[in-house]
Design a protein around this motif. Structure first.
Motif, short mmCIF file in Angstrom:
data_model
loop_
_atom_site.label_atom_id
_atom_site.label_comp_id
_atom_site.label_asym_id
_atom_site.label_seq_id
_atom_site.Cartn_x
_atom_site.Cartn_y
_atom_site.Cartn_z
N ARG A 162 0.83 -1.21 0.00
CA ARG A 162 0.00 0.00 0.00
C ARG A 162 0.86 1.26 0.00
NH1 ARG A 162 -5.41 -0.84 2.00
NH2 ARG A 162 -5.57 1.42 1.88
N GLN A 163 1.96 1.24 0.79
CA GLN A 163 2.79 2.45 0.84
C GLN A 163 3.48 2.66 -0.51
OE1 GLN A 163 6.48 3.19 1.32
NE2 GLN A 163 6.85 1.14 0.50
N GLY A 164 3.82 1.59 -1.20
CA GLY A 164 4.43 1.72 -2.52
C GLY A 164 3.43 2.31 -3.52
N PHE A 165 2.21 1.78 -3.47
CA PHE A 165 1.17 2.28 -4.38
C PHE A 165 0.90 3.77 -4.10
CE2 PHE A 165 -3.18 2.84 -6.00
CZ PHE A 165 -3.02 2.30 -7.27
N ASP A 166 0.94 4.15 -2.84
CA ASP A 166 0.72 5.54 -2.45
C ASP A 166 1.81 6.46 -3.02
OD1 ASP A 166 -0.84 7.41 -0.75
OD2 ASP A 166 1.11 7.66 0.23
N ILE A 167 3.05 5.99 -3.02
CA ILE A 167 4.13 6.78 -3.62
C ILE A 167 3.88 6.93 -5.14
CG2 ILE A 167 6.61 6.82 -4.23
CD1 ILE A 167 7.18 5.46 -1.53
N MET A 168 3.51 5.82 -5.77
CA MET A 168 3.25 5.84 -7.21
C MET A 168 2.12 6.82 -7.54
SD MET A 168 5.46 4.03 -8.69
CE MET A 168 5.14 3.49 -10.35
N MET A 169 1.10 6.80 -6.69
CA MET A 169 -0.07 7.67 -6.88
C MET A 169 0.35 9.14 -6.85
SD MET A 169 -3.19 6.83 -7.07
CE MET A 169 -4.79 7.46 -6.80
N LYS A 170 1.14 9.48 -5.83
CA LYS A 170 1.63 10.86 -5.69
C LYS A 170 2.43 11.27 -6.94
CE LYS A 170 1.25 13.63 -1.96
NZ LYS A 170 0.03 13.03 -1.46
N MET A 171 3.30 10.37 -7.37
CA MET A 171 4.16 10.69 -8.51
C MET A 171 3.33 10.78 -9.79
SD MET A 171 7.21 10.85 -7.19
CE MET A 171 8.39 10.69 -8.50
N ALA A 172 2.39 9.84 -9.94
CA ALA A 172 1.59 9.80 -11.18
C ALA A 172 0.67 11.01 -11.28
CB ALA A 172 0.79 8.50 -11.23
N GLN A 173 0.31 11.58 -10.14
CA GLN A 173 -0.56 12.77 -10.15
C GLN A 173 0.23 14.06 -10.02
OE1 GLN A 173 -3.23 11.94 -6.90
NE2 GLN A 173 -4.54 10.61 -8.14
N GLY A 174 1.56 13.94 -10.05
CA GLY A 174 2.41 15.11 -9.84
C GLY A 174 2.70 15.87 -11.13
N THR A 175 3.86 16.50 -11.17
CA THR A 175 4.26 17.26 -12.35
C THR A 175 4.55 16.30 -13.51
OG1 THR A 175 6.59 17.07 -11.78
CG2 THR A 175 5.42 18.97 -10.86
N THR A 176 4.72 16.87 -14.69
CA THR A 176 5.04 16.03 -15.86
C THR A 176 6.31 15.23 -15.60
OG1 THR A 176 4.10 17.78 -17.19
CG2 THR A 176 5.37 16.10 -18.37
N ALA A 177 7.28 15.86 -14.99
CA ALA A 177 8.56 15.17 -14.72
C ALA A 177 8.34 14.02 -13.73
CB ALA A 177 9.57 16.16 -14.16
N GLN A 178 7.50 14.24 -12.73
CA GLN A 178 7.23 13.18 -11.75
C GLN A 178 6.49 12.01 -12.39
OE1 GLN A 178 5.39 15.80 -8.86
NE2 GLN A 178 7.01 15.39 -7.37
N LYS A 179 5.53 12.32 -13.23
CA LYS A 179 4.77 11.27 -13.90
C LYS A 179 5.71 10.44 -14.80
CE LYS A 179 0.70 10.00 -16.36
NZ LYS A 179 -0.56 10.27 -16.97
N LYS A 180 6.60 11.13 -15.44
CA LYS A 180 7.58 10.46 -16.30
C LYS A 180 8.48 9.52 -15.49
CE LYS A 180 10.61 11.77 -19.92
NZ LYS A 180 11.58 12.80 -20.29
N MET A 181 8.82 10.02 -14.32
CA MET A 181 9.67 9.21 -13.42
C MET A 181 8.94 7.94 -12.98
SD MET A 181 11.62 10.69 -10.06
CE MET A 181 12.61 12.00 -10.73
N ALA A 182 7.63 8.09 -12.69
CA ALA A 182 6.82 6.94 -12.28
C ALA A 182 6.72 5.92 -13.42
CB ALA A 182 5.43 7.40 -11.85
N GLN A 183 6.51 6.43 -14.64
CA GLN A 183 6.40 5.55 -15.81
C GLN A 183 7.72 4.81 -16.04
OE1 GLN A 183 3.61 4.79 -17.86
NE2 GLN A 183 5.06 3.18 -18.45
#
Ligand code: FAQ
Length: 311
Positions: A162-183
């Motif tokens: 759950r904590q991993g998914f929560d980090i992914m969620m934050k990143m995926a909903q973040g800036t373009t650079a953060q979303k790119k990092m998550a991908q």
């Protein structure tokens, strides 16, 4: 040649009785358990390294506290599992030596580097997710101490996931650079996560016997499929793309069709040639050598107390 004792043992397994440390067991059963539980324990310990890499660089105090607790949980799992293996007549020292000289393995996944903070999300979401998929059925495994260890471990792993998914969620909903990092993290961890379940069933040398003994409850491919089926909708929810152009829902089977991992890469990694194998073993060897004085001190203390009791 199956003996009367072997047959009686198999009947106990078939009746779903738990086997306990002092019960008679076939040598192969004991050996297989030492291999699997020992390998599992080593994975928990080596598995601290990729995430330990980010503790000092977590983006907030809260994230740092959570990651620290998670990595400490993995240490606890390792110690639990070493204890379970020790009930089978092998010592932790022996297992550690076998890890360090390559006679024992640890999970292939921990030989991949963690390059960005999003990797902490991917590890929690995918690696702990795969670990739980494999470990929930092991709560029903035939060897009592292993089955009981799995109960607590699974509770903690589900928090980790759950904590991993929560980090992914934050990143995926973040800036373009953060979303790119998550991908990018998903792109790098997807296939290595699928490899965690082991080779495909046709190449799994141990599955048939281990399943007959209920040391394993499912085949490698069964669990891999369950993991894909569970994880793909989660990736969609995150708005991320699973890096598999052939991934598609199959109405007929009720499962996703997906591309198998590159098994030659898997074989290479488990032979010691993955990107981080040498680093991981070196880190474990250093920790073992640096801790020698502690082990010696504890032994000397125990010896003194024993002598004092005798006198
Ligand atoms: N990596 O005949 P099979 C965690 C080896 S979760 C390396 O199918 P088996 C939590 C296998 O040993 C990860 N080697 O073998 C965490 C055998 O070689 P051997 C740990 C692998 O045993 C999360 C050969 O290939 N979980 O740590 C792998 O029936 C985040 C033939 O394979 C467990 O260990 C692999 N992925 O099935 C921690 C779960 N796969 O020994 C920190 C318990 C296969 O003859 C952060 N283990 N091999 O030289 C199991 O369920 C089984 O052992 C399998 C493999 C399913 C892993």
């Amino acid at each position: 040649e199956e003996t009367e004792q072997d047959r009686a043992f198999q009947e106990r397994i078939d009746r779903k009785e738990k086997i306990e440390p002092k019960d008679w067991m076939p040598e192969g059963y004991r050996k297989t358990l030492i291999r699997q539980i020992g390998q599992h324990a080593h994975s928990e310990i080596v598995g601290q390294l990729p995430e330990g890499n980010w503790i000092t660089r977590a983006p907030t105090l809260e994230r740092k506290a959570i990651l620290l607790a998670k990595v400490q949980d993995e240490a606890g799992h390792g110690l639990y599992l070493y204890c379970a293996a020790e009930t089978l007549g092998i010592s932790r020292d022996e297992m550690t030596e076998m890890l360090l000289d390559g006679r024992m393995k640890y999970s292939s996944i921990f030989n991949y580097p963690t390059l960005t903070w999003a990797d902490m999300g991917a590890v929690g979401w995918l690696v702990d997710g795969a670990a739980i998929m494999n470990q929930v059925p092991l709560q029903r495994t035939s060897y009592g101490p292993y089955a009981r260890a799995m109960v607590r471990i699974c509770k903690e792993e589900s928090f980790h996931q759950r904590q991993g998914f929560d980090i992914m969620m934050k990143m995926a909903q973040g800036t373009t650079a953060q979303k790119k990092m998550a991908q990018d993290a998903l792109d790098r961890f997807w296939f290595p996560s699928l490899m965690m379940f082991g080779p495909s069933d046709k190449d799994s040398v141990h599955s048939a016997q281990s399943m007959a003994w209920k040391i394993k409850m499912n085949t490698n491919d069964e669990l891999r499929q369950k993991f894909v089926d569970q994880t793909v909708p989660q990736a969609e929810y995150l708005g991320l793309t699973v890096p598999d152009p052939d991934l598609r829902w199959n109405e007929e089977t009720g499962h996703y069709d997906f591309t198998e991992p590159d098994w030659s890469e898997f074989m290479d990694v488990i032979k010691g040639n993955g990107p981080c194998n040498a680093d991981r073993i070196e880190a474990r060897k250093k920790a073992w050598d640096d801790g020698a004085w502690v082990r010696e001190g504890l032994m000397a203390h125990a010896e003194k107390r024993r002598a004092a009791r005798v006198a």
